[in-house]
Motif scaffolding. Structure first.
Motif, PDB file in Angstrom:
ATOM      1  N   PHE A 157     -58.159  37.030  40.548  1.00  0.00           N
ATOM      2  CA  PHE A 157     -58.103  38.533  40.365  1.00  0.00           C
ATOM      3  C   PHE A 157     -56.958  39.338  40.809  1.00  0.00           C
ATOM      4  O   PHE A 157     -58.470  39.412  42.377  1.00  0.00           O
ATOM      5  CB  PHE A 157     -59.089  38.793  39.356  1.00  0.00           C
ATOM      6  CG  PHE A 157     -59.917  38.209  38.495  1.00  0.00           C
ATOM      7  CD1 PHE A 157     -59.212  38.312  37.276  1.00  0.00           C
ATOM      8  CD2 PHE A 157     -61.183  37.614  38.319  1.00  0.00           C
ATOM      9  CE1 PHE A 157     -60.176  37.444  36.199  1.00  0.00           C
ATOM     10  CE2 PHE A 157     -62.034  37.225  37.368  1.00  0.00           C
ATOM     11  CZ  PHE A 157     -61.285  36.678  36.317  1.00  0.00           C
ATOM     12  N   VAL A 158     -55.743  39.867  41.083  1.00  0.00           N
ATOM     13  CA  VAL A 158     -55.372  40.872  41.920  1.00  0.00           C
ATOM     14  C   VAL A 158     -55.843  42.017  41.785  1.00  0.00           C
ATOM     15  O   VAL A 158     -55.242  42.556  41.677  1.00  0.00           O
ATOM     16  CB  VAL A 158     -53.911  39.893  41.901  1.00  0.00           C
ATOM     17  CG1 VAL A 158     -53.274  41.097  42.589  1.00  0.00           C
ATOM     18  CG2 VAL A 158     -53.639  38.873  42.331  1.00  0.00           C
ATOM     19  N   ASN A 159     -56.814  42.092  42.250  1.00  0.00           N
ATOM     20  CA  ASN A 159     -57.599  43.716  42.361  1.00  0.00           C
ATOM     21  C   ASN A 159     -57.088  44.398  42.804  1.00  0.00           C
ATOM     22  O   ASN A 159     -56.591  45.016  44.674  1.00  0.00           O
ATOM     23  CB  ASN A 159     -58.849  43.331  43.021  1.00  0.00           C
ATOM     24  CG  ASN A 159     -59.555  44.751  42.329  1.00  0.00           C
ATOM     25  OD1 ASN A 159     -59.707  45.609  41.478  1.00  0.00           O
ATOM     26  ND2 ASN A 159     -60.486  44.669  42.814  1.00  0.00           N
ATOM     27  N   ALA A 160     -57.303  46.298  42.928  1.00  0.00           N
ATOM     28  CA  ALA A 160     -56.597  47.322  43.228  1.00  0.00           C
ATOM     29  C   ALA A 160     -56.930  48.098  42.998  1.00  0.00           C
ATOM     30  O   ALA A 160     -57.437  49.981  43.894  1.00  0.00           O
ATOM     31  CB  ALA A 160     -54.776  46.992  43.091  1.00  0.00           C
ATOM     32  N   HIS A 161     -58.168  47.785  42.684  1.00  0.00           N
ATOM     33  CA  HIS A 161     -59.530  49.303  42.348  1.00  0.00           C
ATOM     34  C   HIS A 161     -60.671  49.040  42.645  1.00  0.00           C
ATOM     35  O   HIS A 161     -61.076  48.071  42.490  1.00  0.00           O
ATOM     36  CB  HIS A 161     -59.248  49.159  40.856  1.00  0.00           C
ATOM     37  CG  HIS A 161     -60.190  50.766  40.356  1.00  0.00           C
ATOM     38  ND1 HIS A 161     -60.524  51.469  41.140  1.00  0.00           N
ATOM     39  CD2 HIS A 161     -61.513  50.711  39.599  1.00  0.00           C
ATOM     40  CE1 HIS A 161     -62.025  52.937  40.659  1.00  0.00           C
ATOM     41  NE2 HIS A 161     -62.259  51.637  39.485  1.00  0.00           N
ATOM     42  N   GLY A 162     -61.395  49.479  43.775  1.00  0.00           N
ATOM     43  CA  GLY A 162     -62.439  49.080  43.970  1.00  0.00           C
ATOM     44  C   GLY A 162     -63.829  49.439  43.237  1.00  0.00           C
ATOM     45  O   GLY A 162     -65.067  48.593  42.964  1.00  0.00           O
TER      46      GLY A 162
ATOM     47  N   PRO B 276     -53.743  40.067  37.801  1.00  0.00           N
ATOM     48  CA  PRO B 276     -53.700  41.537  38.426  1.00  0.00           C
ATOM     49  C   PRO B 276     -55.064  42.303  37.442  1.00  0.00           C
ATOM     50  O   PRO B 276     -54.902  42.823  36.370  1.00  0.00           O
ATOM     51  CB  PRO B 276     -52.080  42.324  38.242  1.00  0.00           C
ATOM     52  CG  PRO B 276     -51.416  41.203  37.094  1.00  0.00           C
ATOM     53  CD  PRO B 276     -52.277  39.734  37.025  1.00  0.00           C
ATOM     54  N   VAL B 277     -54.913  43.980  38.304  1.00  0.00           N
ATOM     55  CA  VAL B 277     -56.428  43.834  37.251  1.00  0.00           C
ATOM     56  C   VAL B 277     -56.530  45.368  38.298  1.00  0.00           C
ATOM     57  O   VAL B 277     -56.605  45.986  40.045  1.00  0.00           O
ATOM     58  CB  VAL B 277     -57.609  43.462  37.456  1.00  0.00           C
ATOM     59  CG1 VAL B 277     -59.044  44.390  36.691  1.00  0.00           C
ATOM     60  CG2 VAL B 277     -57.476  42.271  36.815  1.00  0.00           C
ATOM     61  N   GLY B 278     -56.283  46.852  37.724  1.00  0.00           N
ATOM     62  CA  GLY B 278     -55.827  47.975  38.151  1.00  0.00           C
ATOM     63  C   GLY B 278     -57.009  48.803  37.728  1.00  0.00           C
ATOM     64  O   GLY B 278     -58.021  48.919  37.257  1.00  0.00           O
ATOM     65  N   SER B 279     -56.267  50.172  37.713  1.00  0.00           N
ATOM     66  CA  SER B 279     -56.869  51.412  36.955  1.00  0.00           C
ATOM     67  C   SER B 279     -56.292  52.270  36.089  1.00  0.00           C
ATOM     68  O   SER B 279     -55.255  52.347  37.215  1.00  0.00           O
ATOM     69  CB  SER B 279     -58.328  51.808  37.974  1.00  0.00           C
ATOM     70  OG  SER B 279     -57.755  52.776  38.852  1.00  0.00           O
ATOM     71  N   THR B 280     -56.236  53.207  35.391  1.00  0.00           N
ATOM     72  CA  THR B 280     -55.843  54.580  35.609  1.00  0.00           C
ATOM     73  C   THR B 280     -56.638  55.627  35.766  1.00  0.00           C
ATOM     74  O   THR B 280     -57.578  55.959  34.431  1.00  0.00           O
ATOM     75  CB  THR B 280     -55.437  54.364  33.990  1.00  0.00           C
ATOM     76  OG1 THR B 280     -54.622  53.383  33.694  1.00  0.00           O
ATOM     77  CG2 THR B 280     -54.526  55.553  33.962  1.00  0.00           C
ATOM     78  N   GLU B 281     -56.860  56.143  36.365  1.00  0.00           N
ATOM     79  CA  GLU B 281     -57.485  57.161  37.165  1.00  0.00           C
ATOM     80  C   GLU B 281     -56.698  58.273  38.111  1.00  0.00           C
ATOM     81  O   GLU B 281     -55.742  58.283  38.842  1.00  0.00           O
ATOM     82  CB  GLU B 281     -58.421  56.876  38.050  1.00  0.00           C
ATOM     83  CG  GLU B 281     -57.958  55.949  39.081  1.00  0.00           C
ATOM     84  CD  GLU B 281     -59.325  55.257  39.607  1.00  0.00           C
ATOM     85  OE1 GLU B 281     -60.388  54.536  39.099  1.00  0.00           O
ATOM     86  OE2 GLU B 281     -59.315  55.158  41.354  1.00  0.00           O
ATOM     87  N   GLN B 282     -57.388  59.571  37.876  1.00  0.00           N
ATOM     88  CA  GLN B 282     -56.996  60.622  39.023  1.00  0.00           C
ATOM     89  C   GLN B 282     -57.219  59.635  40.407  1.00  0.00           C
ATOM     90  O   GLN B 282     -57.441  58.743  40.942  1.00  0.00           O
ATOM     91  CB  GLN B 282     -58.280  61.345  39.344  1.00  0.00           C
ATOM     92  CG  GLN B 282     -59.099  61.503  39.985  1.00  0.00           C
ATOM     93  CD  GLN B 282     -59.160  61.514  41.773  1.00  0.00           C
ATOM     94  OE1 GLN B 282     -58.334  62.569  42.080  1.00  0.00           O
ATOM     95  NE2 GLN B 282     -60.355  61.043  42.335  1.00  0.00           N
ATOM     96  N   HIS B 283     -55.533  60.197  41.126  1.00  0.00           N
ATOM     97  CA  HIS B 283     -55.571  59.789  42.323  1.00  0.00           C
ATOM     98  C   HIS B 283     -55.056  61.070  43.029  1.00  0.00           C
ATOM     99  O   HIS B 283     -54.045  60.880  44.174  1.00  0.00           O
ATOM    100  CB  HIS B 283     -54.637  58.236  42.920  1.00  0.00           C
ATOM    101  CG  HIS B 283     -54.993  57.255  42.295  1.00  0.00           C
ATOM    102  ND1 HIS B 283     -55.914  56.590  41.494  1.00  0.00           N
ATOM    103  CD2 HIS B 283     -55.478  56.464  44.013  1.00  0.00           C
ATOM    104  CE1 HIS B 283     -56.229  55.461  41.587  1.00  0.00           C
ATOM    105  NE2 HIS B 283     -55.835  55.613  42.532  1.00  0.00           N
ATOM    106  N   GLY B 284     -55.358  62.208  43.352  1.00  0.00           N
ATOM    107  CA  GLY B 284     -55.067  63.276  44.382  1.00  0.00           C
ATOM    108  C   GLY B 284     -54.252  63.877  42.820  1.00  0.00           C
ATOM    109  O   GLY B 284     -53.047  63.755  41.549  1.00  0.00           O
ATOM    110  N   PRO B 285     -53.964  64.999  43.569  1.00  0.00           N
ATOM    111  CA  PRO B 285     -52.260  65.718  42.830  1.00  0.00           C
ATOM    112  C   PRO B 285     -51.230  65.406  43.774  1.00  0.00           C
ATOM    113  O   PRO B 285     -50.164  65.116  42.938  1.00  0.00           O
ATOM    114  CB  PRO B 285     -52.325  67.058  43.930  1.00  0.00           C
ATOM    115  CG  PRO B 285     -52.749  67.442  45.252  1.00  0.00           C
ATOM    116  CD  PRO B 285     -54.299  65.679  44.865  1.00  0.00           C
ATOM    117  N   HIS B 286     -50.712  64.646  43.378  1.00  0.00           N
ATOM    118  CA  HIS B 286     -49.353  64.028  44.492  1.00  0.00           C
ATOM    119  C   HIS B 286     -49.260  62.509  44.064  1.00  0.00           C
ATOM    120  O   HIS B 286     -47.955  61.681  44.705  1.00  0.00           O
ATOM    121  CB  HIS B 286     -49.366  63.563  46.239  1.00  0.00           C
ATOM    122  CG  HIS B 286     -50.814  62.743  46.959  1.00  0.00           C
ATOM    123  ND1 HIS B 286     -52.012  62.955  46.999  1.00  0.00           N
ATOM    124  CD2 HIS B 286     -50.693  61.340  47.610  1.00  0.00           C
ATOM    125  CE1 HIS B 286     -52.483  61.555  47.074  1.00  0.00           C
ATOM    126  NE2 HIS B 286     -51.684  61.472  48.074  1.00  0.00           N
TER     127      HIS B 286
END
Length: 256
Positions: A106-111, A24-34
Motif C-alpha cells: 500500500f503506497v500511502n501518502a496520508h497519515g 497507491p492510497v491517498g486522500s482528498t482533503e485540505q492542504h492549506g491555501p497553497h
C-alpha cells in the motif's frame, strides 16, 4: 506496468510470472491555501507509478479518498469512515489475490490511513491470504526530510509542498506560501496539542487556523525532486525485497 492502461489479455503474462502489486492510497482533503486537495493521492500515485515503471511490477489505480474527518471543517475535504475504508481496502486486496497476487504494498501518502492499512494487512496475514505492507513515503527517508528543511511540518508543510512542486508545480499557489506559513502553525513539536501526556485535539483546525504546519516558504522543486527520487528508490528496494521472499516466510507462524 499500470493496470488501468492494459487490456486484459496482456495482463495474463504478468499474473503468470509475478505476484506483487503496488496500490497507491491517498486522500482528498485540505492542504492549506497553497496546495491542491489531491496532494496526498497525487504523491502516492506518482511514486507508485514511477516505481512500477522502474521495476516492472504492477501498479493499480489509486484510492483517492481516505480517512480524513479530522480535516472536515475545511471546504471540499472528503472522507470515508474508518470501518468503511478498512472493508473497502481489504476487499480490493482480496480482489487482487483472485488474480494470483499474494504480496501487496500500500503506497500511502496520508497519515490518517496508516493504522487502518496496517489493520487490513493484519487481517490478510492472519488468514494466510496475502502479505500486505503499508509504506509511507516520508517515513522511508526521514533523515533526508530533516536535512532538507529547517522547520518541517507533518501536514501541508514544506515536504509536501516541495513534492507537489516537483510532481505538479502548476497546482501550487506559490504566491500564497508566505500566507500559508504566517497564518498556520510554524513552531510545532512533540508536545503540540498535548497536556500531561494526553492528546487534547481531535481536528486539525484546533491546532492551525489555515490547516497547515511548518514553513512552506522553505520548499523548492529541487528539494521535491530529491525527496521523490530518494523515496522512489526506497519503494523499488522494498518491492524487490518483498518479491524475493519465499512464500513460507510470509505466512503466519504456528502457535507455540
Amino acid at each position: 506496468m499500470y493496470l488501468g492502461d492494459e487490456a486484459w489479455p496482456d495482463l495474463e503474462s504478468y499474473f503468470e510470472s509475478e505476484s506483487l502489486a503496488l496500490v497507491p492510497v491517498g486522500s482528498t482533503e485540505q492542504h492549506g491555501p497553497h496546495l491542491p486537495e489531491g496532494t496526498d493521492h497525487l504523491i502516492a500515485e506518482a511514486l507508485a507509478r514511477e516505481a512500477a515503471s522502474r521495476t516492472g511490477y504492477l501498479c493499480t489505480p489509486t484510492v483517492n479518498i481516505g480517512v480524513s474527518p479530522h480535516h472536515r471543517q475545511f471546504h471540499g475535504t472528503m472522507w470515508v469512515d474508518p470501518p468503511v475504508f478498512r472493508e473497502y481496502m481489504e476487499s480490493l486486496a482480496r480482489n487482487l489475490t483472485y488474480h494470483g497476487v499474494d504480496r501487496i504494498v500500500f503506497v500511502n501518502a496520508h497519515g490518517g490511513n496508516v493504522q487502518h492499512l496496517r489493520e487490513v494487512g493484519r487481517r490478510l496475514h492472519d488468514d494466510g491470504t496475502a502479505y500486505a505492507l503499508e509504506w509511507m513515503w516520508n517515513e522511508s527517508i526521514p533523515e533526508l526530510v530533516d536535512d532538507c528543511f529547517e522547520v518541517n511540518g507533518p501536514h501541508g508543510g514544506p515536504k509536501e509542498t516541495a513534492m507537489i512542486m516537483h510532481i505538479a508545480e502548476a497546482l501550487v499557489h506559490e504566491d500564497r506560501l508566505t500566507e500559508a506559513r504566517d497564518d498556520g502553525l510554524v513552531d510545532w513539536g512533540r508536545e503540540t496539542g498535548r497536556q500531561f501526556g494526553a492528546r487534547t485535539f481531535y481536528d486539525a483546525i484546533e491546532n492551525t487556523d489555515n490547516g497547515v504546519l511548518g514553513d512552506q516558504t522553505d520548499a523548492t522543486p529541487e528539494k521535491g525532486e530529491r525527496l521523490f527520487e530518494a523515496a522512489t528508490e526506497q519503494l523499488c528496494k522494498l518491492s524487490e525485497w518483498l518479491a524475493d521472499r519465499d512464500e513460507t516466510e510470509l505466512l503466519p507462524r504456528e502457535h507455540v
